[in-house]
Design a protein around this motif. Structure first.
Motif, PDB file in Angstrom:
ATOM      1  N   LEU A  48      12.252   9.091   8.368  1.00 33.26           N
ATOM      2  CA  LEU A  48      13.486   8.327   8.195  1.00 33.26           C
ATOM      3  C   LEU A  48      13.343   6.858   8.580  1.00 33.26           C
ATOM      4  N   THR A  49      12.369   6.553   9.433  1.00 31.93           N
ATOM      5  CA  THR A  49      12.165   5.153   9.820  1.00 31.93           C
ATOM      6  C   THR A  49      11.146   4.450   8.920  1.00 31.93           C
ATOM      7  N   GLU A  50      10.115   5.181   8.484  1.00 36.26           N
ATOM      8  CA  GLU A  50       9.044   4.573   7.696  1.00 36.26           C
ATOM      9  C   GLU A  50       9.261   4.698   6.187  1.00 36.26           C
ATOM     10  N   ARG A  51      10.103   5.648   5.766  1.00 35.12           N
ATOM     11  CA  ARG A  51      10.386   5.865   4.344  1.00 35.12           C
ATOM     12  C   ARG A  51       9.102   5.929   3.503  1.00 35.12           C
ATOM     13  N   PRO A  52       8.242   6.924   3.763  1.00 35.34           N
ATOM     14  CA  PRO A  52       6.981   7.025   3.020  1.00 35.34           C
ATOM     15  C   PRO A  52       7.213   7.346   1.546  1.00 35.34           C
ATOM     16  N   ASP A  53       6.219   7.047   0.723  1.00 32.90           N
ATOM     17  CA  ASP A  53       6.303   7.347  -0.707  1.00 32.90           C
ATOM     18  C   ASP A  53       6.174   8.845  -0.962  1.00 32.90           C
ATOM     19  N   LEU A  54       5.499   9.550  -0.062  1.00 35.85           N
ATOM     20  CA  LEU A  54       5.341  10.999  -0.185  1.00 35.85           C
ATOM     21  C   LEU A  54       5.136  11.591   1.200  1.00 35.85           C
ATOM     22  N   ILE A  55       5.677  12.790   1.409  1.00 36.36           N
ATOM     23  CA  ILE A  55       5.502  13.506   2.668  1.00 36.36           C
ATOM     24  C   ILE A  55       4.759  14.803   2.389  1.00 36.36           C
ATOM     25  N   ASN A  95       4.529  17.526  14.909  1.00 36.18           N
ATOM     26  CA  ASN A  95       5.664  18.428  15.108  1.00 36.18           C
ATOM     27  C   ASN A  95       6.830  17.961  14.241  1.00 36.18           C
ATOM     28  N   GLY A  96       7.794  18.860  14.065  1.00 33.19           N
ATOM     29  CA  GLY A  96       8.912  18.572  13.176  1.00 33.19           C
ATOM     30  C   GLY A  96       9.781  17.417  13.611  1.00 33.19           C
ATOM     31  N   HIS A  97      10.046  17.317  14.915  1.00 32.81           N
ATOM     32  CA  HIS A  97      10.912  16.250  15.422  1.00 32.81           C
ATOM     33  C   HIS A  97      10.323  14.872  15.127  1.00 32.81           C
ATOM     34  N   ASP A  98       9.025  14.696  15.438  1.00 33.03           N
ATOM     35  CA  ASP A  98       8.376  13.407  15.169  1.00 33.03           C
ATOM     36  C   ASP A  98       8.284  13.149  13.665  1.00 33.03           C
ATOM     37  N   GLY A  99       8.080  14.228  12.909  1.00 33.68           N
ATOM     38  CA  GLY A  99       7.990  14.092  11.459  1.00 33.68           C
ATOM     39  C   GLY A  99       9.283  13.561  10.852  1.00 33.68           C
ATOM     40  N   ILE A 100      10.406  14.124  11.291  1.00 34.74           N
ATOM     41  CA  ILE A 100      11.709  13.668  10.793  1.00 34.74           C
ATOM     42  C   ILE A 100      11.937  12.210  11.162  1.00 34.74           C
ATOM     43  N   ARG A 101      11.612  11.860  12.424  1.00 37.49           N
ATOM     44  CA  ARG A 101      11.818  10.482  12.885  1.00 37.49           C
ATOM     45  C   ARG A 101      10.991   9.497  12.054  1.00 37.49           C
ATOM     46  N   ALA A 117      18.920  16.330   3.595  1.00 40.84           N
ATOM     47  CA  ALA A 117      20.311  16.022   3.944  1.00 40.84           C
ATOM     48  C   ALA A 117      20.478  14.545   4.281  1.00 40.84           C
ATOM     49  N   GLN A 118      19.462  13.973   4.937  1.00 38.41           N
ATOM     50  CA  GLN A 118      19.535  12.565   5.327  1.00 38.41           C
ATOM     51  C   GLN A 118      19.243  11.630   4.159  1.00 38.41           C
ATOM     52  N   ASP A 119      18.268  12.000   3.324  1.00 37.36           N
ATOM     53  CA  ASP A 119      17.897  11.137   2.209  1.00 37.36           C
ATOM     54  C   ASP A 119      17.280  11.980   1.090  1.00 37.36           C
ATOM     55  N   PRO A 120      18.071  12.413   0.108  1.00 34.78           N
ATOM     56  CA  PRO A 120      17.563  13.250  -0.982  1.00 34.78           C
ATOM     57  C   PRO A 120      16.489  12.573  -1.835  1.00 34.78           C
ATOM     58  N   ARG A 121      16.293  11.259  -1.663  1.00 38.36           N
ATOM     59  CA  ARG A 121      15.275  10.561  -2.451  1.00 38.36           C
ATOM     60  C   ARG A 121      13.869  10.773  -1.903  1.00 38.36           C
ATOM     61  N   MET A 161       0.834  -1.188   0.000  1.00 33.67           N
ATOM     62  CA  MET A 161       0.000   0.000   0.000  1.00 33.67           C
ATOM     63  C   MET A 161       0.877   1.249   0.000  1.00 33.67           C
ATOM     64  N   THR A 162       0.505   2.233  -0.784  1.00 32.32           N
ATOM     65  CA  THR A 162       1.253   3.485  -0.849  1.00 32.32           C
ATOM     66  C   THR A 162       1.162   4.213   0.482  1.00 32.32           C
ATOM     67  N   LYS A 163       2.316   4.655   0.974  1.00 32.48           N
ATOM     68  CA  LYS A 163       2.396   5.252   2.306  1.00 32.48           C
ATOM     69  C   LYS A 163       2.674   6.753   2.207  1.00 32.48           C
ATOM     70  N   ILE A 164       1.854   7.544   2.901  1.00 34.49           N
ATOM     71  CA  ILE A 164       2.009   8.997   2.909  1.00 34.49           C
ATOM     72  C   ILE A 164       2.118   9.473   4.350  1.00 34.49           C
ATOM     73  N   LEU A 165       3.075  10.354   4.604  1.00 33.86           N
ATOM     74  CA  LEU A 165       3.257  10.945   5.924  1.00 33.86           C
ATOM     75  C   LEU A 165       2.801  12.394   5.888  1.00 33.86           C
ATOM     76  N   VAL A 166       1.909  12.755   6.809  1.00 34.40           N
ATOM     77  CA  VAL A 166       1.425  14.130   6.930  1.00 34.40           C
ATOM     78  C   VAL A 166       2.032  14.743   8.188  1.00 34.40           C
ATOM     79  N   ILE A 167       2.754  15.865   8.024  1.00 33.17           N
ATOM     80  CA  ILE A 167       3.373  16.556   9.153  1.00 33.17           C
ATOM     81  C   ILE A 167       2.758  17.942   9.267  1.00 33.17           C
TER      82      ILE A 167
END
Length: 221
Positions: free
Chosen positions: A42-49, A33-39, A69-73, A1-7
């Motif tokens: 980087l752990t879930e690697r969503p298809d779109l943020i 919040n930004g801190h949880d969003g970054i975490r 900086a952590q993952d340009p992809r 399933m396509t994964k999307i992260l909303v921050i």
């Protein structure tokens, strides 16, 4: 399933966006919040943020910079009520793939999400070239050195690309003139040296060596 992260720090907006995306059968993760969003990114690697800019603590632009900086992809769609054109330009230069102004229509959000996801599947994930601590995003034409993103000019990009495709090899000035500027002869120009000087300022001076009377060499380690 396509994964999307909303921050986003607005609970009502998060519920609204989440509901709209889940209706389209996307798996939706959220962070307020930004801190949880970054975490999570980087752990879930969503298809779109989907990232809001104005948040307490860590501003969305700083979140975007940290993610790139952590993952340009990673692919980030910005949401913002800011009318500042320079802010939009800055976000796109940092690596965001889209920018949607608040308030927005849900149909437009869904359309933009679909388009960005189609880009991911049809044009493949961004091609990334890495030599040591130097990371070059070939699609965005963006450089990351020691975790810090930098925008390159067209010639800087082509010059660094050639050096990175030949790490450790000595590339002559004539070779670089031909590959980067299209000159099949030496027009007695110092454009290579000038462009190398600009690149050194962006990748660290010690990473590109001068081989006297020959050309330049990118350190491979």
């Amino acid at each position: 399933m396509t994964k999307i992260l909303v921050i986003d720090d607005e609970p009502d907006l998060v519920r609204f966006v989440r509901g709209a995306l889940e209706t389209e059968a996307y798996q939706v993760l959220t962070a307020t919040n930004g801190h949880d969003g970054i975490r999570l990114a980087l752990t879930e690697r969503p298809d779109l943020i989907v990232l809001d800019l104005v948040m307490p603590g860590v501003h969305g632009e700083a979140v975007l910079s940290a993610l790139m900086a952590q993952d340009p992809r990673l692919r980030v769609l910005i949401l913002s009520a800011s009318p500042d054109v320079q802010l939009r330009i800055s976000c796109l230069e940092l690596g965001a793939v889209d920018f949607l102004a608040k308030p927005f229509a849900v149909r437009e959000l869904i359309a933009r999400v679909r388009n960005r996801l189609q880009e991911t599947s049809s044009s493949k994930r961004r091609e990334i070239l890495q030599v040591g601590d130097i990371v070059l995003d070939l699609q965005a034409r963006r450089l990351v050195v020691d975790g810090k993103p930098t925008v390159l000019s067209q010639r800087e990009f082509l010059l660094l690309l050639h050096l990175m495709r030949n790490p450790g090899a000595v590339c002559s000035r004539q070779e670089l003139l031909s590959e980067v500027w299209g000159y099949d002869f030496d027009p007695a120009t110092n454009v290579v040296d000038v462009c190398i000087g600009r690149l050194r300022a962006k990748v660290r001076p010690d990473l590109i060596l001068t081989v006297r009377n020959v050309g330049y060499q990118l350190q491979s380690a």
